[in-house]
Write an enzyme that holds these catalytic residues in place. Structure first.
Site, PDB file in Angstrom:
ATOM      1  N   ASP A 266      49.537  81.887 -28.688  1.00 29.45           N
ATOM      2  CA  ASP A 266      50.524  81.427 -27.235  1.00 29.45           C
ATOM      3  C   ASP A 266      49.446  82.315 -26.192  1.00 29.45           C
ATOM      4  OD1 ASP A 266      53.539  82.167 -26.719  1.00 29.45           O
ATOM      5  OD2 ASP A 266      52.549  84.022 -26.535  1.00 29.45           O
TER       6      ASP A 266
ATOM      7  N   TYR B 146      50.170  84.574 -17.856  1.00 25.78           N
ATOM      8  CA  TYR B 146      48.633  85.492 -18.587  1.00 25.78           C
ATOM      9  C   TYR B 146      47.736  84.875 -18.138  1.00 25.78           C
ATOM     10  CZ  TYR B 146      52.261  85.828 -22.514  1.00 25.78           C
ATOM     11  OH  TYR B 146      53.460  86.557 -23.008  1.00 25.78           O
TER      12      TYR B 146
ATOM     13  N   LYS C   2      54.409  79.041 -21.504  1.00 22.93           N
ATOM     14  CA  LYS C   2      56.231  79.361 -20.852  1.00 22.93           C
ATOM     15  C   LYS C   2      55.198  79.218 -19.295  1.00 22.93           C
ATOM     16  CE  LYS C   2      55.240  82.937 -24.397  1.00 22.93           C
ATOM     17  NZ  LYS C   2      53.795  83.598 -24.067  1.00 22.93           N
TER      18      LYS C   2
ATOM     19  N   HIS D 112      59.754  81.386 -19.338  1.00 26.66           N
ATOM     20  CA  HIS D 112      59.454  83.014 -19.828  1.00 26.66           C
ATOM     21  C   HIS D 112      60.465  84.025 -20.065  1.00 26.66           C
ATOM     22  CE1 HIS D 112      55.204  85.310 -19.877  1.00 26.66           C
ATOM     23  NE2 HIS D 112      56.212  85.779 -20.636  1.00 26.66           N
TER      24      HIS D 112
HETATM   25  P1  NAP Z   1      51.158  93.773 -30.381  1.00 28.70           P
HETATM   26  O1  NAP Z   1      51.065  92.407 -30.863  1.00 28.70           O
HETATM   27  O2  NAP Z   1      52.380  94.165 -30.793  1.00 28.70           O
HETATM   28  O3  NAP Z   1      49.647  94.521 -30.395  1.00 28.70           O
HETATM   29  C1  NAP Z   1      49.549  95.615 -29.959  1.00 28.70           C
HETATM   30  C2  NAP Z   1      48.939  95.895 -30.014  1.00 28.70           C
HETATM   31  O4  NAP Z   1      47.867  96.554 -31.638  1.00 28.70           O
HETATM   32  C3  NAP Z   1      46.491  95.760 -29.610  1.00 28.70           C
HETATM   33  O5  NAP Z   1      47.166  96.215 -28.128  1.00 28.70           O
HETATM   34  C4  NAP Z   1      46.024  95.923 -30.502  1.00 28.70           C
HETATM   35  O6  NAP Z   1      45.211  96.076 -30.233  1.00 28.70           O
HETATM   36  C5  NAP Z   1      46.608  96.322 -31.785  1.00 28.70           C
HETATM   37  N1  NAP Z   1      46.699  95.199 -32.744  1.00 28.70           N
HETATM   38  C6  NAP Z   1      46.747  94.563 -33.268  1.00 28.70           C
HETATM   39  N2  NAP Z   1      46.253  94.283 -34.741  1.00 28.70           N
HETATM   40  C7  NAP Z   1      46.011  95.261 -35.253  1.00 28.70           C
HETATM   41  C8  NAP Z   1      45.945  96.344 -36.554  1.00 28.70           C
HETATM   42  N3  NAP Z   1      45.478  95.615 -37.567  1.00 28.70           N
HETATM   43  N4  NAP Z   1      45.826  97.552 -36.657  1.00 28.70           N
HETATM   44  C9  NAP Z   1      46.295  98.677 -35.311  1.00 28.70           C
HETATM   45  N5  NAP Z   1      46.160  97.874 -34.230  1.00 28.70           N
HETATM   46  C10 NAP Z   1      46.227  96.529 -33.943  1.00 28.70           C
HETATM   47  O7  NAP Z   1      51.570  93.307 -28.818  1.00 28.70           O
HETATM   48  P2  NAP Z   1      51.949  92.413 -27.184  1.00 28.70           P
HETATM   49  O8  NAP Z   1      50.904  91.763 -26.479  1.00 28.70           O
HETATM   50  O9  NAP Z   1      52.720  92.765 -26.921  1.00 28.70           O
HETATM   51  O10 NAP Z   1      52.058  91.470 -28.424  1.00 28.70           O
HETATM   52  C11 NAP Z   1      51.431  90.246 -28.938  1.00 28.70           C
HETATM   53  C12 NAP Z   1      51.542  88.340 -28.216  1.00 28.70           C
HETATM   54  O11 NAP Z   1      53.191  88.617 -27.961  1.00 28.70           O
HETATM   55  C13 NAP Z   1      50.773  89.067 -26.561  1.00 28.70           C
HETATM   56  O12 NAP Z   1      49.941  89.115 -26.707  1.00 28.70           O
HETATM   57  C14 NAP Z   1      51.240  87.344 -25.951  1.00 28.70           C
HETATM   58  O13 NAP Z   1      50.687  86.358 -26.355  1.00 28.70           O
HETATM   59  C15 NAP Z   1      52.916  87.595 -26.787  1.00 28.70           C
HETATM   60  N6  NAP Z   1      53.924  88.465 -26.043  1.00 28.70           N
HETATM   61  C16 NAP Z   1      55.179  87.527 -25.235  1.00 28.70           C
HETATM   62  C17 NAP Z   1      55.746  88.386 -24.219  1.00 28.70           C
HETATM   63  C18 NAP Z   1      56.820  87.360 -23.625  1.00 28.70           C
HETATM   64  O14 NAP Z   1      58.153  87.305 -22.589  1.00 28.70           O
HETATM   65  N7  NAP Z   1      57.421  85.766 -24.218  1.00 28.70           N
HETATM   66  C19 NAP Z   1      55.524  89.093 -23.504  1.00 28.70           C
HETATM   67  C20 NAP Z   1      55.301  89.996 -24.745  1.00 28.70           C
HETATM   68  C21 NAP Z   1      54.752  89.782 -25.733  1.00 28.70           C
HETATM   69  P3  NAP Z   1      43.716  96.279 -30.142  1.00 28.70           P
HETATM   70  O15 NAP Z   1      43.673  94.659 -29.235  1.00 28.70           O
HETATM   71  O16 NAP Z   1      42.595  97.057 -29.657  1.00 28.70           O
HETATM   72  O17 NAP Z   1      42.666  95.437 -31.700  1.00 28.70           O
END
Ligand code: NAP
Length: 327
Positions: free
Chosen positions: A56, A61, A91, A124
């Protein structure tokens, strides 16, 4: 165990579209800096090696070109044999949410990614900014009325031209999605990408999407990155910690498993190899009815809002009805 896949329903029979792997890797790193490029590329290559096929990204980004480099290297190294093995989402950013800028925007994303087509192209946010005005914090004088119908026509053109196998939306409420479904000619808008996890379960939206045949992809499935908000309600939930301990899993795995059991796909962000691997190990066990009941009782709190992208000045002018919060 291989990552399961779901066939999306929207594409015309003529389009040879790839099924979506339910677990993907997110490359939205909050504040992406040039220093993060090598680690990001390395992590993407590790993920491909481990079996991830869904990635994604977004114009916003600034990770499209890193992902493109990683894909090219993966092909060169023989980690994958063809681009068709991958499911790539990008997006359109709000400053390109103008009818005549949609096709140029996807062409720019494809140039960055060095690809000929996207598997999924998303609006987006349901918001339009002045052309050329870019990223948060957004000032109120950059915001223009959002004309969903004309932007969607541009998205349909991307689909017709073969530049996007699927088109969809992100961060739409049920009423915005309902509006779109009234006039979408590419039937239906197959995908909605939203914040979803045990502490923001999106019940109403998911029920609506299920009824309309719209597939949900969760972001912030682990509660999101803490750059936006100090406390991570998912990772710090005592209920999830207790379930994880009893099952010999991690809280992250319990949260991802819960998302999977709701029938949604998810994109998860981490550059850490152990975590990339750990997050895949959610497909050969289940939550019990009691676990699911406890999770269903968790207090709900939305983290990502339109307001969080605005400057203080713009947020103060946001009418309350634009901050619709659905459970
Ligand atoms: P997320 O996937 O909920 O991740 C949150 C945090 O969890 C990360 O900083 C990571 O830290 C940690 N993590 C990952 N795996 C883990 C594990 N097994 N154990 C403990 N911690 C863990 O956060 P997000 O970035 O909000 O969502 C993911 C993706 O969704 C984004 O990168 C983006 O591509 C997409 N997104 C889209 C939108 C939209 O508007 N469409 C908005 C937000 C996000 P570390 O990196 O330190 O491991």
């Amino acid at each position: 165990m291989a990552i399961p896949e779901v066939v999306l329903s929207s594409t015309s029979p003529a389009t040879a579209a790839r099924a979506i792997p339910v677990l993907g890797m997110g490359t939205g790193l909050g504040h992406f800096t040039p220093e993060q490029r090598p680690a990001t590329k390395h992590a993407i290559l590790q993920a491909i090696e481990l079996g991830y096929r869904h990635f994604d990204t977004a114009a916003m980004y600034q990770s499209e070109d890193v992902l493109g480099e990683a894909i090219a290297e993966a092909l060169q190294a023989g980690l994958i044999h063809s681009r068709a093995e991958l499911f790539i989402t990008s997006k359109i950013w709000c400053a390109d949410a103008h009818r005549d800028l949609v096709v140029p925007a996807i062409r720019e994303s494809l140039r960055n990614l060095k690809l000929e087509y996207l598997d999924l192209y998303l609006i987006h946010w349901p918001m339009r900014l002045k052309a050329g005005e870019s990223y948060p914090p957004i000032e109120s004088h950059h915001i223009l009325p959002f004309d969903l119908k004309s932007v969607w026509e541009g998205m349909e053109e991307c689909h017709r031209l073969g530049l996007a196998k699927h088109i969809g939306v992100s961060n739409f409420t049920t009423w915005k999605l309902a509006e779109l479904l009234q006039y979408a000619k590419v039937p239906p808008a197959a995908v909605q990408v939203v914040e979803m996890n045990p502490t923001w379960q999106q019940k109403k939206l998911r029920e609506f999407c299920k009824e309309k045949g719209v597939h949900v992809i969760a972001y912030s499935a682990l509660g999101g990155q803490d750059i936006f908000m100090g406390k991570n309600l998912v990772m710090e939930s005592q209920v999830l910690k207790d379930i994880a301990k009893a099952k010999g899993k991690t809280v992250a795995q319990v949260s991802l498993r819960w998302v999977y059991e709701q029938g949604a796909s998810m994109v998860v962000k981490t550059l850490n190899k152990e975590r990339i691997e750990q997050n895949m190990k959610i497909f050969d066990w289940e939550l019990s009815e009691e676990d699911k009941h406890k999770i269903s009782q968790l207090p709900q709190c939305k983290r990502v809002t339109l307001r969080s992208m605005l400057s203080a000045e713009a947020a103060s002018k946001l009418p309350d009805e634009d901050e619709v919060v659905e459970e």
